[in-house]
Scaffold this motif. Structure first.
Motif: not given
Length: 338
Positions: A260-289
């Protein structure tokens, strides 16, 4: 492939990632077996990351529209793209092993502000550098970004002062803990940029590869899985533990908590990667938030685990200042994307 076109939704995904990355440690606290050390917990944690990477890549890589489906990515990917994503997983795993060891040696007073702080600030700077090296301009307000980073530094310093003064954890090997925490921060700072390099630049600013973000997350999880026997194997040997201890000491509940711990952390990674598909979001912002997880971890520690229930009034002022600095940093980093 599922893509995010709404910037507000993308920012929400970054915040959800932050919540996940700041919350997975609660699972380790839920383990009731005192003999179940972090080295044993880490095996299940690794499986949780890998399984979540596989399921999410299938789910989000096969739904939606566009040319970047999971199957097409796997058919036409190049070794460089796959290598960058796997390297990101290895680098992160290297840092996370040192981070958990730093917490065990020196406690949160030293490990958390140093490891998490270096990782957060360094990650923003590294991803910003990748955008510049790719010949692209920063798509936002740089003054707000740098000001936000300064407030993040203030927040990390405040966090360290609070923990140093009041943490219930007692440092047994502070010097070694400081070194390990610093090394972990370096790993945290660079891993996200390596994953970004594996991604298609037509989808993610700063990308140089051919993968979709969810495919990159899959190979990141593979990197974690492949490197855990080495990194955690060394940690196990140092702790004089064997795989027989893992099989003997753990029960079903204990293993499920680790997964469950790994699931929670990796779910966060997936959320972050999906946010990168938005043209108005850049990787520096995505990682920073996404990696502003120290704020979330502090909320858990203060309000759920009651780490500072007997502290002085002066400490409460320090905690309030820390929250204020973190909040200002998050707001400035967020609006710098505008």
């Amino acid at each position: 492939m599922v893509t995010i076109t709404n910037s507000s939704l993308a920012l929400l995904f970054c915040i959800l990632c932050c919540v996940c990355w700041g919350s997975w440690g609660n699972l380790q606290k839920m383990v009731s077996n005192a003999k179940w050390t972090f080295e044993l917990f880490y095996w299940d944690f690794t499986w949780g990351i890998f399984l979540t990477g596989v399921v999410s890549s299938i789910l989000f890589g096969c739904l939606g529209s566009g040319e970047h489906t999971l199957l097409l990515d796997l058919q036409r990917m190049d070794l460089n793209s796959m290598g960058w994503a796997v390297t990101g997983g290895i680098v992160w795993n290297f840092g996370n092993i040192f981070f958990t060891a730093a917490l065990a040696l020196a406690g949160m007073a030293i490990g958390f502000p140093i490891g998490g702080g270096i990782g957060w600030i360094g990650g923003i700077l590294f991803n910003y550098t990748l955008i510049m090296l790719a010949g692209q301009s920063y798509p936002g307000n740089e003054m707000f970004l740098w000001t936000g980073i300064i407030f993040a530094v203030f927040a990390i310093i405040s966090c360290g002062l609070v923990y140093t003064k009041n943490s219930t954890s007692k440092a047994t090997h502070p010097a070694k803990g400081i070194v390990m925490a610093a090394i972990s921060g370096i790993g945290f700072a660079f891993f996200y940029g390596f994953v970004v390099k594996s991604l298609d630049p037509s989808i993610v600013t700063g990308g140089t590869g051919s993968l979709a973000p969810t495919t990159g997350a899959l190979f990141f999880s593979i990197g974690v899985l492949l490197s855990s026997p080495l990194f955690n194997g060394i940690a196990m040997k140092k702790a004089r533990l064997t795989f027989k201890d893992y099989l003997k000491l753990g029960n079903t509940r204990t293993h499920l908590i680790g997964i469950g711990g790994g699931l929670v952390w990796m779910t966060g990674m997936v959320f972050s990667q999906l946010s990168n598909t938005c043209p108005d979001i850049n990787a520096a912002i995505s990682y920073g938030l996404s990696n502003a997880s120290p704020l979330v971890a502090m909320i858990w520690g203060i309000f759920v685990w009651k780490e500072f229930k007997n502290t002085s009034k002066g400490t409460n002022y320090m905690i309030a200042a820390m929250f204020a600095f973190f909040s200002i940093a998050l707001v400035l980093i967020t609006i710098s994307n505008s």
